[in-house]
Design a protein around this motif. Structure first.
Motif, PDB file in Angstrom:
ATOM      1  N   HIS A   4       3.028 -16.455  -0.542  1.00  0.00           N
ATOM      2  CA  HIS A   4       2.770 -15.021  -0.430  1.00  0.00           C
ATOM      3  C   HIS A   4       2.111 -14.577  -1.717  1.00  0.00           C
ATOM      4  O   HIS A   4       2.741 -14.577  -2.773  1.00  0.00           O
ATOM      5  CB  HIS A   4       4.079 -14.271  -0.161  1.00  0.00           C
ATOM      6  N   LYS A   5       0.835 -14.213  -1.627  1.00  0.00           N
ATOM      7  CA  LYS A   5       0.035 -13.945  -2.819  1.00  0.00           C
ATOM      8  C   LYS A   5      -0.303 -12.466  -2.942  1.00  0.00           C
ATOM      9  O   LYS A   5      -0.496 -11.779  -1.935  1.00  0.00           O
ATOM     10  CB  LYS A   5      -1.257 -14.752  -2.759  1.00  0.00           C
ATOM     11  N   ILE A   6      -0.363 -12.017  -4.160  1.00  0.00           N
ATOM     12  CA  ILE A   6      -0.842 -10.676  -4.471  1.00  0.00           C
ATOM     13  C   ILE A   6      -1.861 -10.806  -5.589  1.00  0.00           C
ATOM     14  O   ILE A   6      -1.913 -11.816  -6.288  1.00  0.00           O
ATOM     15  CB  ILE A   6       0.295  -9.705  -4.890  1.00  0.00           C
ATOM     16  N   TYR A  30      -2.577  -6.718  -1.720  1.00  0.00           N
ATOM     17  CA  TYR A  30      -1.888  -7.709  -0.887  1.00  0.00           C
ATOM     18  C   TYR A  30      -2.894  -8.421   0.005  1.00  0.00           C
ATOM     19  O   TYR A  30      -3.960  -7.901   0.310  1.00  0.00           O
ATOM     20  CB  TYR A  30      -0.808  -7.020  -0.045  1.00  0.00           C
ATOM     21  N   ASP A  31      -2.540  -9.642   0.431  1.00  0.00           N
ATOM     22  CA  ASP A  31      -3.438 -10.455   1.260  1.00  0.00           C
ATOM     23  C   ASP A  31      -3.929  -9.723   2.505  1.00  0.00           C
ATOM     24  O   ASP A  31      -5.060  -9.897   2.922  1.00  0.00           O
ATOM     25  CB  ASP A  31      -2.758 -11.760   1.683  1.00  0.00           C
ATOM     26  N   GLY A  32      -3.080  -8.898   3.102  1.00  0.00           N
ATOM     27  CA  GLY A  32      -3.469  -8.190   4.318  1.00  0.00           C
ATOM     28  C   GLY A  32      -4.418  -7.025   4.079  1.00  0.00           C
ATOM     29  O   GLY A  32      -4.853  -6.370   5.011  1.00  0.00           O
ATOM     30  N   GLY A  33      -4.712  -6.724   2.811  1.00  0.00           N
ATOM     31  CA  GLY A  33      -5.652  -5.660   2.490  1.00  0.00           C
ATOM     32  C   GLY A  33      -5.004  -4.399   1.933  1.00  0.00           C
ATOM     33  O   GLY A  33      -5.685  -3.539   1.385  1.00  0.00           O
ATOM     34  N   GLN A  34      -3.697  -4.269   2.063  1.00  0.00           N
ATOM     35  CA  GLN A  34      -3.036  -3.079   1.535  1.00  0.00           C
ATOM     36  C   GLN A  34      -3.104  -3.092   0.013  1.00  0.00           C
ATOM     37  O   GLN A  34      -2.973  -4.128  -0.631  1.00  0.00           O
ATOM     38  CB  GLN A  34      -1.579  -3.023   1.987  1.00  0.00           C
ATOM     39  N   LYS A  35      -3.302  -1.909  -0.555  1.00  0.00           N
ATOM     40  CA  LYS A  35      -3.379  -1.772  -1.999  1.00  0.00           C
ATOM     41  C   LYS A  35      -2.469  -0.627  -2.418  1.00  0.00           C
ATOM     42  O   LYS A  35      -2.419   0.405  -1.759  1.00  0.00           O
ATOM     43  CB  LYS A  35      -4.831  -1.469  -2.405  1.00  0.00           C
TER      44      LYS A  35
END
Length: 149
Positions: A4-6, A30-35
């Protein structure tokens, strides 16, 4: 196993780089695009409008317990219709005199529907199983206490 990368980014602003004056605002991607934007606590010259690491830790424990609780409830054939919680992380000095999050309290309030509704003993058991299986709670040293509402 999973990873799980940030990504974290900070850049010095125009202010002088001194402990009580530099801007601690940073972004976390976050990997999913959330900032989101982070900072330190107000006590350590941070900004209240941004989240701090202590809040992120509390939210991780709270979210993990919630997700684990849903899984345990579903496997036990209880239908959860609503789940609310708030977490409180206590930051204080430990026995070695270091500042650490010593305790995290969760206050989940859960509504069930259907024919099978847990009594207080069954609800306590659902929370105990959830706590024992929460990946995040099992990864930290802080005491985590569940206070069902």
């Amino acid at each position: 196993m999973s990873e799980h990368k940030i990504g974290l980014y900070w850049k010095k602003g125009p202010e002088e780089f001194k402990y009580d004056s530099y801007d601690r605002t940073h972004s976390i991607q976050y990997d999913g695009g959330q900032k989101l934007f982070g900072s330190s606590t107000l006590e350590t010259y941070g900004k209240a409008e941004h989240t701090n690491p202590e809040e992120l830790l509390a939210s991780s424990v709270c979210s993990c317990h919630f997700l684990t609780f849903l899984a345990v409830a579903a496997k036990s054939r209880y239908v959860v219709s609503e789940y609310q919680d708030h977490a409180v992380a206590r930051l204080e000095k430990n026995a070695e005199g270091k500042m650490v999050v010593t305790k995290i309290d969760l206050y989940p309030k859960i509504t069930f529907e259907g024919e099978k509704i847990p009594d207080s003993e069954a609800l306590a058991d659902l929370h105990a199983k959830s706590h024992r299986n929460c990946f995040i709670s099992n990864s930290i040293k802080s005491e985590v206490t569940i206070h069902p509402q």
